[in-house]
Write a protein that holds these residues in place. Sequence first.
Motif, short mmCIF file in Angstrom:
data_model
loop_
_atom_site.label_atom_id
_atom_site.label_comp_id
_atom_site.label_asym_id
_atom_site.label_seq_id
_atom_site.Cartn_x
_atom_site.Cartn_y
_atom_site.Cartn_z
N UNK A 54 9.40 6.31 -10.51
CA UNK A 54 10.53 5.39 -10.55
C UNK A 54 11.69 5.90 -9.74
N UNK A 55 11.81 7.23 -9.62
CA UNK A 55 12.95 7.76 -8.90
C UNK A 55 12.63 8.00 -7.43
N UNK A 56 11.39 8.43 -7.15
CA UNK A 56 11.08 8.83 -5.78
C UNK A 56 10.74 7.64 -4.91
N UNK A 57 10.32 6.54 -5.49
CA UNK A 57 9.77 5.46 -4.70
C UNK A 57 10.69 4.26 -4.62
N UNK A 58 11.99 4.51 -4.73
CA UNK A 58 12.91 3.38 -4.71
C UNK A 58 12.90 2.68 -3.35
N UNK A 59 12.78 3.48 -2.27
CA UNK A 59 12.85 2.86 -0.94
C UNK A 59 11.64 1.96 -0.71
N UNK A 60 10.45 2.45 -1.08
CA UNK A 60 9.26 1.62 -0.89
C UNK A 60 9.34 0.38 -1.76
N UNK B 267 0.83 -1.21 0.00
CA UNK B 267 0.00 0.00 0.00
C UNK B 267 0.86 1.26 0.00
N UNK B 268 1.97 1.21 0.78
CA UNK B 268 2.88 2.37 0.80
C UNK B 268 3.43 2.64 -0.59
N UNK B 269 3.84 1.57 -1.27
CA UNK B 269 4.44 1.76 -2.58
C UNK B 269 3.43 2.33 -3.56
N UNK B 270 2.21 1.80 -3.51
CA UNK B 270 1.21 2.29 -4.46
C UNK B 270 0.85 3.74 -4.15
N UNK B 271 0.80 4.09 -2.86
CA UNK B 271 0.49 5.48 -2.53
C UNK B 271 1.61 6.40 -2.99
N UNK B 272 2.86 5.93 -2.84
CA UNK B 272 3.98 6.76 -3.29
C UNK B 272 3.92 6.96 -4.79
N UNK B 273 3.61 5.90 -5.54
CA UNK B 273 3.54 6.06 -6.99
C UNK B 273 2.39 6.98 -7.38
N UNK B 274 1.28 6.91 -6.65
CA UNK B 274 0.16 7.78 -6.99
C UNK B 274 0.48 9.23 -6.71
#
Lengths: 86, 183
Positions: B66-72, B52-59
């Motif tokens: 691709x660049x901002x959500x590497x940690x998630x 859920x964290x990753x999908x929220x970050x991508x949204x």
Amino acid sequence: MPVPFEALIPYAIIVTMFGVTGAGLSAIKTAQNGGKKARWSLDTWDRVLMDRDRRLTGWLRGQTDAADAPYGFEYNNPWRVEKRFS
Amino acid sequence: MASRIPQFNQQVLYDTTPLPDSIPKVKELGASSAPLMSAAYFIGARCRDYNDDFMQCKNENPGKGEFECLKEGRRVTRCARSVIADINKSCLEEFRKHWTCLEDNNQQLWQCRPAEWKLNKCVFENLGLKKEIPDQPPNVTPVHLRKQMIYAHWPIPRSAEPFVPPTQTGDNNKAPAAASSSS
């Protein structure tokens, strides 16, 4: 009155030919998919995943259940390069 | 950037430059599509928060996810990898039977219910992960517990019993409730 079997021979030939093409097509599709049934009704998600399978195992229907990817997997996703239209 | 999928490419470019050392290295998941489909609900049961964290970050970062959500993304990969590794350690035979069955059937889950029930039982007993389809109506048997799949090629043999994990409310030591499939 005996059955006029000579008149039914052409029908037998027609039905056999249908059977031959059907069996041949099924054999070709099974051979193309490595002994498995062919996949159907594929959308873009399925195609992308099958491409990932090919990168992981070497052929389109290959499957592995290892937890770690083989060495080189991180680098074998290519950029698809188009020539410019000028 | 890529505004459309390349359709007329005649050559490909393999970029083998590794990521910089400031980014922690995570081994990619080596499971292909059929084992992932088979283990999907168990990955969801364990990794729901990270996914859920990753999908929220991508949204929240359209275009530069691709660049901002590497940690998630690293968290998602590590969690999924842990699920696959645990299933391989404890339930390898049932897992392999299920995903071999799926691979033969166009990856349709409803064709392979008996193997799936065995896998669910093994995973629940060894790992404690339950398959749960979210947002099911409350008074109807969930679709993966029914004994009749209306679109399956072959009927389910009568000897196969769906595995219903014991409910959490109260009696954990009672026998699992019988699947009430009157439909």
